[in-house]
Design a protein around this motif. Structure first.
Motif, mmCIF file in Angstrom:
data_model
loop_
_atom_site.group_PDB
_atom_site.id
_atom_site.type_symbol
_atom_site.label_atom_id
_atom_site.label_comp_id
_atom_site.label_asym_id
_atom_site.label_seq_id
_atom_site.Cartn_x
_atom_site.Cartn_y
_atom_site.Cartn_z
ATOM 1 N N LEU A 180 7.798 5.150 -8.585
ATOM 2 C CA LEU A 180 7.830 3.852 -8.847
ATOM 3 C C LEU A 180 8.829 3.189 -9.750
ATOM 4 N N THR A 181 9.204 4.204 -10.706
ATOM 5 C CA THR A 181 10.417 3.733 -11.585
ATOM 6 C C THR A 181 11.590 3.449 -11.065
ATOM 7 N N ALA A 182 11.747 4.221 -9.983
ATOM 8 C CA ALA A 182 12.941 4.255 -9.065
ATOM 9 C C ALA A 182 12.985 3.119 -8.216
ATOM 10 N N ILE A 185 7.704 -7.115 -13.379
ATOM 11 C CA ILE A 185 7.354 -6.614 -12.244
ATOM 12 C C ILE A 185 6.332 -5.724 -12.260
ATOM 13 N N CYS A 186 5.832 -5.013 -13.299
ATOM 14 C CA CYS A 186 4.649 -4.229 -13.372
ATOM 15 C C CYS A 186 3.540 -5.180 -13.640
ATOM 16 N N THR A 187 4.015 -6.406 -14.389
ATOM 17 C CA THR A 187 2.633 -7.339 -14.750
ATOM 18 C C THR A 187 2.166 -7.711 -13.402
ATOM 19 N N GLN A 188 3.179 -8.359 -12.638
ATOM 20 C CA GLN A 188 3.050 -8.757 -11.332
ATOM 21 C C GLN A 188 2.065 -7.850 -10.529
ATOM 22 N N GLN A 198 0.958 -1.373 0.106
ATOM 23 C CA GLN A 198 0.027 -0.062 0.093
ATOM 24 C C GLN A 198 0.799 1.086 -0.062
ATOM 25 N N ALA A 199 2.083 1.153 0.343
ATOM 26 C CA ALA A 199 2.968 2.447 0.644
ATOM 27 C C ALA A 199 3.955 2.624 -0.676
ATOM 28 N N LEU A 200 3.785 1.575 -1.694
ATOM 29 C CA LEU A 200 4.338 1.735 -2.638
ATOM 30 C C LEU A 200 4.373 3.242 -3.113
ATOM 31 N N PRO A 201 5.449 4.036 -4.101
ATOM 32 C CA PRO A 201 5.399 5.348 -4.329
ATOM 33 C C PRO A 201 4.342 5.326 -5.664
ATOM 34 N N ALA A 208 -3.917 4.747 -6.940
ATOM 35 C CA ALA A 208 -2.921 5.524 -7.372
ATOM 36 C C ALA A 208 -1.540 4.819 -7.737
ATOM 37 N N VAL A 209 -1.391 3.800 -7.192
ATOM 38 C CA VAL A 209 -0.272 3.072 -7.435
ATOM 39 C C VAL A 209 -0.368 2.159 -8.895
ATOM 40 N N ARG A 210 -1.626 1.750 -9.066
ATOM 41 C CA ARG A 210 -2.019 0.951 -10.297
ATOM 42 C C ARG A 210 -1.955 1.975 -11.478
ATOM 43 N N ALA A 211 -2.353 3.327 -11.113
ATOM 44 C CA ALA A 211 -2.325 4.034 -12.088
ATOM 45 C C ALA A 211 -0.857 4.374 -12.510
ATOM 46 N N ALA A 212 0.053 4.460 -11.503
ATOM 47 C CA ALA A 212 1.656 4.790 -11.804
ATOM 48 C C ALA A 212 2.010 3.509 -12.603
ATOM 49 N N THR A 213 1.590 2.417 -12.124
ATOM 50 C CA THR A 213 1.995 1.177 -12.982
ATOM 51 C C THR A 213 1.772 1.178 -14.487
ATOM 52 N N PHE A 214 0.863 1.590 -14.763
ATOM 53 C CA PHE A 214 0.137 1.735 -16.086
ATOM 54 C C PHE A 214 1.278 2.595 -16.938
#
Lengths: 168, 437
Positions: B221-223, B248-251, B212-215, B261-267
Motif C-alpha cells: 500500500l505504501t508503494a 490519501i490515507c485519511t480519504q 477492493q483490489a488495493l494491496p 485488510a486494506v483498512r488495517a494496512a492504511t492504519f
C-alpha cells in the motif's frame, strides 16, 4: 513594463484565470494576491522574460496546486460574508446539466482540474500544459483522460477539434 | 452525452463568476453598505450548495434550540485531551491497535454507505454583537455493489443548520434577540450514477472493484500511495509528500470502499508517516471519544495561525470517527478569543491604514499597498509582510488554541444491506442524463 503597468493591464485577466482554475472566488483572490506580491519583489527578472504573463500564470498554477487545503478557514478575519462570496454556479441562469458538470468538476483532484482548465478554457496544447505543470505531455494526457472519464465527457472523434471548427 | 464543447461552455460560464478586478474608491464617511441579512450566515451558500447538488430545497428559517449545540463544537477549546493518557502510549501503539481492530471487522452487505456530519465555524451576527456559529450539513452516499453497473445513490443532504457554537456564542445570539439562523429542510430528490469511478485514490479515479483490489500489505500500500504521489510531481521524502500521504490515507479510511485488510494496512501506513503524532484522548464534535492522530499542517499563507489535522479514531474497533482541523497557535498579534468566539470588526481603520470601499464594503489597507488606476477604475494590491487588508464592517472570528474550525464526522461508513430511503420515483434522477428512472 513596470509592475504597476502590468498589474493594471492584466489583473482582470489573471483574476479570471484564477477564478476558473479554482472555482472559488475568495481562493482565486488570495492566490492572485500571494502570487503578485511575490512577483512584484522580483519583477526585474520576470519583466525580462519573453512572456511575463505566462510566467505569472505558472506561478498561479503552482500556488493553487500547493495551496494548503482549507487553510482559508483559519483566517482570523474570516467572516460570514466569506461564505456568501464562495463561488457557486448561478443556478437561475444556467442549465441544470451545466450545474451538475461544474459540481463534478469541483470534486476533481486539483491537477486534473488544472489540466482541464488549461486545455479547454485556455486552449493550451498538451505540450504547453506539460511545460506549465513541469511534467511530460504523456502525464498531461493521462490526467486529462482520467478527468474526462470521471466527468463522463465523450471525446470528439478527432481529439481536440471543436464542433464549431468541424462545421466551418 | 457530454461533449468537450459542453465542458468548454461550462468553464466559460464559470468565468462569469470569476472575480473581476474590483473598483476601489476612497470610502465615503458614514455611508457603509447595509446588508440587512448579513447575520444569516451561509444563506446564499446554502441555496447554492443545494442547487449544485440538484436539490430543490425550500430555504426555511428555524430557531435552533441551544440544546442542539453539539458537545465540543466550536468554543471553548474541545481539542485538548479530556483525560491524561498513559505517558508510554505512542502514536504507533494506537495505530497498530486500530489496524488489528480494523482487520477483524466483518464486511458484508449490498451497499457501501457513507454518511457524514460536516461542519465549519464562522463568524455571525451584527458587528456590534458577533458570535461564532457552527454550520453543518449531512450528506449521504450509497454505492450498490450488486446492481448491474454498480448503481450509486447520492442523497445530497438531509438539511443544513446553523447554531451558535458555544455557551458564550449562545449568550451573544440571545442578546441580539435570538435572530433566526439559516437552515434548510432535507432533500426531496435523489440522484444516481452507474458504473465507473466511485472515488479517488490520490489522482486516480477508482471503481469499486479497484478499491477492493488495493494491496493489503503495508509495503504494497505504501508503494501504491508513493506511486500516486510521484505522479503528482511531489518530491518523495519532503513534508509535502508526507502531508499528501496523510491525506490519501485519511480519504481511504473516511470514505472509500476498501476491505478490512486494506483498512488495517492504511492504519499501519499512517504509523510510518514522519510527523504523525498522538493528540491524546479527545472528544469529537458529535461527543464521541477516541484517540487523536495529528499531522501538523503548518501555518497557512498570510496571517493565519498554526493548525493541525486530527483524525479521531476508536482504536479498539479500528473505526474512523472524525477528520478535524484544530488551531495550534494564534496568528501574530491576536490574543485569546472572547467568550463568544467572535469580535466586532474594527470601527475605524488602525493607525497607518486607510479606508477604501472595495468589494461593496469597507476595508483598511496597509501602507505599501500598490494602488493602480489604469483608467476609471482603481486596483489595489496589498503587499504581504504588512498583513492582509482588514475588513472594516464585518465581525472577525477569533479562535483560541484547541478550537475545531472544520470537521467531517463520519456517522456511518461501511457495508449494509439496508437500502437507502429514497424519495418517490418522480424525484429520482440519473445524474448523467438528468432523466428520470
Amino acid at each position: 513594463m513596470r509592475f504597476e503597468e502590468f498589474a493594471a493591464a492584466r489583473l482582470s485577466a489573471v483574476l479570471r484565470f484564477a477564478g476558473v482554475l479554482t472555482g472559488d472566488r475568495a481562493l482565486a483572490e488570495d492566490v492572485v494576491q500571494e502570487v503578485l506580491i511575490r512577483a512584484s519583489r522580483r519583477w526585474d527578472q520576470i519583466s525580462g522574460l519573453d512572456r511575463p504573463e505566462l510566467y505569472i500564470r505558472k506561478m498561479i498554477l503552482n500556488e493553487y496546486l500547493s495551496w494548503r487545503r482549507r487553510s482559508w478557514r483559519l483566517l482570523p478575519v474570516g467572516t460570514a460574508s466569506d461564505i456568501d462570496t464562495r463561488l457557486a454556479p448561478d443556478h437561475a441562469g444556467l442549465h441544470a446539466e451545466r450545474d451538475a458538470l461544474l459540481a463534478e468538476l469541483g470534486k476533481l483532484p486539483r491537477r486534473q482540474r488544472a489540466v482541464l482548465v488549461l486545455r479547454y478554457y485556455e486552449g493550451f496544447s498538451d505540450s504547453e500544459i506539460a511545460e506549465l505543470l513541469g511534467c511530460t505531455p504523456g502525464t498531461v494526457r493521462g490526467y486529462a483522460s482520467r478527468a474526462l472519464a470521471a466527468l463522463r465527457v465523450e471525446l470528439a472523434p478527432n481529439g481536440l477539434v471543436t464542433a464549431q471548427e468541424e462545421h466551418t | 452525452v457530454r461533449t468537450e464543447d459542453d465542458l468548454r461552455a461550462a468553464l466559460v460560464a464559470l468565468e462569469r463568476h470569476a472575480p473581476a478586478a474590483e473598483r476601489v474608491v476612497p470610502a465615503r464617511r458614514g455611508r457603509r453598505p447595509t446588508r440587512r441579512w448579513r447575520w444569516l450566515p451561509g444563506l446564499a451558500g446554502v441555496t447554492s450548495l443545494a442547487a449544485v447538488a440538484g436539490v430543490v430545497t425550500a430555504v426555511t428559517v428555524t430557531s435552533p434550540s441551544p440544546s442542539h449545540i453539539p458537545n465540543g463544537v466550536g468554543l471553548p477549546a474541545p481539542g485538548k485531551p479530556s483525560a491524561p493518557i498513559r505517558a508510554s502510549l505512542t502514536v504507533k501503539d494506537v495505530l497498530l491497535r486500530a489496524a488489528a481492530g480494523a482487520a477483524s471487522a466483518t464486511a458484508s452487505g449490498r451497499y457501501w454507505v457513507v454518511s457524514d456530519v460536516s461542519g465549519s465555524l464562522t463568524a455571525a451576527g451584527p458587528n456590534a454583537r458577533p458570535f461564532a456559529a457552527d454550520q453543518r450539513f449531512t450528506p449521504e452516499t450509497y454505492r450498490d455493489a450488486r446492481s448491474a453497473g454498480n448503481r450509486s445513490w447520492v442523497l445530497p443532504s438531509t438539511g443544513y443548520t446553523t447554531t451558535p457554537a458555544s455557551a458564550g456564542a449562545t449568550a451573544a445570539w440571545r442578546a441580539d434577540g435570538s435572530p433566526r439562523l439559516a437552515s434548510t429542510t432535507g432533500q426531496q430528490q435523489a440522484w444516481w450514477q452507474t458504473g465507473g469511478a466511485v472515488g479517488f485514490f490520490g489522482n486516480a479515479n477508482l471503481t469499486l472493484a479497484q478499491f477492493q483490489a488495493l494491496p493489503s500489505s503495508t509495503a504494497g500500500l505504501t508503494a501504491a500511495i508513493a506511486k500516486e504521489i510521484k505522479s503528482e510531481q511531489i518530491q518523495a521524502g519532503t513534508t509535502g509528500a508526507y502531508q499528501r500521504m496523510f491525506e490519501i490515507c485519511t480519504q481511504l479510511l473516511k470514505w472509500d470502499p476498501i476491505t478490512p485488510a486494506v483498512r488495517a494496512a492504511t492504519f499501519r501506513v499512517l504509523a510510518t508517516i514522519p510527523g504523525v503524532s498522538l493528540a491524546g484522548k479527545i472528544t469529537d464534535p458529535l461527543g464521541r471519544t477516541g484517540y487523536g492522530i495529528a499531522f501538523d499542517t503548518g501555518t497557512g499563507p498570510g496571517s493565519t495561525g498554526g493548525q493541525e489535522e486530527v483524525l479521531v479514531i476508536a482504536p479498539g474497533s479500528g473505526t474512523f470517527l472524525t477528520d478535524e482541523y484544530v488551531v495550534t497557535s494564534l496568528p501574530a498579534g491576536v490574543s485569546a478569543a472572547p467568550v463568544s468566539g467572535a469580535l466586532p470588526g474594527p470601527a475605524t481603520c488602525p493607525a497607518g491604514t486607510k479606508a477604501y470601499a472595495f468589494k461593496a464594503s469597507n476595508w483598511c489597507f496597509p501602507p505599501g499597498a500598490v494602488i493602480v488606476k489604469p483608467g476609471k477604475n482603481w486596483h489595489i494590491l496589498v503587499k504581504s509582510g504588512i498583513g492582509k487588508a482588514v475588513h472594516l464592517d464585518t465581525p472577525r472570528l477569533v479562535v483560541s488554541v484547541g478550537t475545531v474550525t472544520w470537521y467531517d464526522a463520519v456517522v456511518q461508513a461501511g457495508w449494509t444491506d439496508a437500502a437507502p430511503a429514497l424519495p418517490p420515483p418522480a424525484d429520482q434522477f440519473d445524474q448523467a442524463t438528468q432523466g428520470k428512472g
